[in-house]
Design a protein around this motif. Sequence first.
Motif, PDB file in Angstrom:
ATOM      1  N   HIS A 217      -8.317  -4.585  11.114  1.00  0.00           N
ATOM      2  CA  HIS A 217      -7.951  -4.454   9.701  1.00  0.00           C
ATOM      3  C   HIS A 217      -9.004  -3.691   8.906  1.00  0.00           C
ATOM      4  O   HIS A 217      -8.683  -2.757   8.159  1.00  0.00           O
ATOM      5  CB  HIS A 217      -7.717  -5.839   9.099  1.00  0.00           C
ATOM      6  CG  HIS A 217      -6.604  -6.599   9.765  1.00  0.00           C
ATOM      7  ND1 HIS A 217      -6.829  -7.463  10.819  1.00  0.00           N
ATOM      8  CD2 HIS A 217      -5.272  -6.585   9.550  1.00  0.00           C
ATOM      9  CE1 HIS A 217      -5.669  -7.973  11.210  1.00  0.00           C
ATOM     10  NE2 HIS A 217      -4.712  -7.458  10.467  1.00  0.00           N
ATOM     11  N   TYR A 218     -10.274  -4.084   9.049  1.00  0.00           N
ATOM     12  CA  TYR A 218     -11.301  -3.356   8.296  1.00  0.00           C
ATOM     13  C   TYR A 218     -11.395  -1.916   8.791  1.00  0.00           C
ATOM     14  O   TYR A 218     -11.542  -0.980   7.987  1.00  0.00           O
ATOM     15  CB  TYR A 218     -12.662  -4.045   8.437  1.00  0.00           C
ATOM     16  CG  TYR A 218     -13.745  -3.291   7.684  1.00  0.00           C
ATOM     17  CD1 TYR A 218     -13.909  -3.484   6.312  1.00  0.00           C
ATOM     18  CD2 TYR A 218     -14.561  -2.362   8.322  1.00  0.00           C
ATOM     19  CE1 TYR A 218     -14.868  -2.778   5.601  1.00  0.00           C
ATOM     20  CE2 TYR A 218     -15.523  -1.650   7.623  1.00  0.00           C
ATOM     21  CZ  TYR A 218     -15.672  -1.866   6.264  1.00  0.00           C
ATOM     22  OH  TYR A 218     -16.609  -1.153   5.562  1.00  0.00           O
ATOM     23  N   TYR A 219     -11.311  -1.721  10.104  1.00  0.00           N
ATOM     24  CA  TYR A 219     -11.422  -0.377  10.655  1.00  0.00           C
ATOM     25  C   TYR A 219     -10.358   0.544  10.055  1.00  0.00           C
ATOM     26  O   TYR A 219     -10.619   1.715   9.775  1.00  0.00           O
ATOM     27  CB  TYR A 219     -11.279  -0.429  12.178  1.00  0.00           C
ATOM     28  CG  TYR A 219     -11.703   0.847  12.866  1.00  0.00           C
ATOM     29  CD1 TYR A 219     -13.000   1.008  13.332  1.00  0.00           C
ATOM     30  CD2 TYR A 219     -10.812   1.898  13.041  1.00  0.00           C
ATOM     31  CE1 TYR A 219     -13.410   2.182  13.953  1.00  0.00           C
ATOM     32  CE2 TYR A 219     -11.210   3.078  13.660  1.00  0.00           C
ATOM     33  CZ  TYR A 219     -12.503   3.208  14.109  1.00  0.00           C
ATOM     34  OH  TYR A 219     -12.888   4.377  14.714  1.00  0.00           O
ATOM     35  N   ARG A 220      -9.143   0.011   9.832  1.00  0.00           N
ATOM     36  CA  ARG A 220      -8.051   0.830   9.313  1.00  0.00           C
ATOM     37  C   ARG A 220      -7.948   0.793   7.796  1.00  0.00           C
ATOM     38  O   ARG A 220      -7.081   1.457   7.213  1.00  0.00           O
ATOM     39  CB  ARG A 220      -6.733   0.367   9.932  1.00  0.00           C
ATOM     40  CG  ARG A 220      -6.665   0.630  11.432  1.00  0.00           C
ATOM     41  CD  ARG A 220      -5.411   0.066  12.056  1.00  0.00           C
ATOM     42  NE  ARG A 220      -5.329   0.388  13.476  1.00  0.00           N
ATOM     43  CZ  ARG A 220      -4.485  -0.174  14.328  1.00  0.00           C
ATOM     44  NH1 ARG A 220      -3.634  -1.092  13.901  1.00  0.00           N
ATOM     45  NH2 ARG A 220      -4.483   0.173  15.593  1.00  0.00           N
ATOM     46  N   GLY A 221      -8.803  -0.023   7.139  1.00  0.00           N
ATOM     47  CA  GLY A 221      -8.787  -0.062   5.682  1.00  0.00           C
ATOM     48  C   GLY A 221      -7.605  -0.809   5.103  1.00  0.00           C
ATOM     49  O   GLY A 221      -7.122  -0.461   4.019  1.00  0.00           O
TER      50      GLY A 221
END
Length: 502
Positions: A217-221
Amino acid sequence: MDLICYLHPGWRPLIRPAPALRDWMDRTPESFAYRCLPLNTANAHGWELLNPCAFDACWNGETDTGAVTIRAQADGSVASHATSLFGQGILTFHIPGIFRTPSGWNLWVGGSPNRPKDGIHPLTGIVETDWSPFTFTMNWRFTRPNHWIHFEAGEPICFFFPVQRALFDDVEPVMAPIDAEPDLLNRFQEWSRGRDSFVLQMADQPPPAPADRWQKHYYRGVDMSGKEQVADHRTRLRLKPFDVSAVPDLSESPVATVSSVGSAAPNQAAQQNTPQSQSRLDLRKREWLLDTLERLRTLSPQYQDIERRAALSSDEFLDRYYAANRPVILTGEMSAWPALAKWTPTYLKRAVGNVEAMSALHPDMGFPDKFLTRDGEHPNGTIWIGPAGSLTSLRYNLTNNLIAQVVGRSRLLVLPAAEVGKLYNHQHVFSEIADIEDPTLPLSRFPQLADANFTEVTLMPGEMLFMPVAWWHQVRSIDFSVTVTYTNFRWPNDAGRSFPVP
């Protein structure tokens, strides 16, 4: 903003945009360290200055300047680059350049992030480079006496990036209870529950694919619902190299000279002029040409982003984009299409079911006559339907394509055709790299990828993207997505006929 490195005659600093790669990260199981986006971003968040010659150094534990011994491995020229200047177990590198930043901007100067070196540690400084007429030094402090340190030729010795001097004057740090922001609290709790569930699932039923063993989730924003949080989320930094065209005696990139250390002498290379070496030379010449053309293209800011244009005429589209092999996003061309409102999953299931014939959907679509012709075998294009997260792997097309986003959003990474030498085109039009954002990607196998210059595009419903022939792209659906792809342009589109095949 401009970042200038002024060079005195004879100065040849070896500077490059910092890569995200780290040897120790490559060696982690399945290269899992690259899954940490903050780590990757920090690694590449500036420029590196490289060591010009290999040497060894040792500190005897005393405080005087003679306490550090430096031994060059080659011709002894290391003294002009590294020395014991201050005592106190400090090794000093002279920086051959005077840096200049705009008014109010400093340079943060230190060691490359997340690149530890046993027995010695880089010191950090903030330099006011908007006025200073002086060079600065890069200093490393030994952490153990009587321990020999080795610096390779080409090893990063200094890392720097601009910082705004007055930024902290306006920062007001405060603490607040999280329930003061109910939306943040709800999204945090959703993440916490999802995280706990994911950890239990990994312990009970670990998936076989490495890419499925961590939450992205964080990696893809995006948050736990998959909703995009900011428009400028970055998964990779793309810093520009220093332009050396204004310095006549730098006939080649200074960084390139580092790779020649330890290589064959010129006369040895000339003696090996075999057909295979000639073929490699021809390929290098073509890659040099493509790289040069791409650098020239990016000199103009208007070519660095993909424009969004409304009410574009046929003539301007042809002159500015189609003939120029330049992508563009067309807005408003689909505003009258019934499909924009009608094509829900329920409607599509009822209209076409599981059959492959999509002709039942054609009445819901308009036709961009300004750009396309109705002649041809498939004038209404090819319809693609997929769930959120669907990935079209890195590739290019042998035709010019017009991609119409009807339902949902798609996120594309787009790269100019000239970047082909960095994208490992191993078979037909495909890259050996299926997903350039895969954090488990063994980047040590694909070192040139770090220098590839791509643009992130979020294609919204009702927008069309003109994808020129030979431009590389990777597409991921953010939502349930329906797109229509056309190749039947009003102008010649037959480059694939002359495409070389084995």
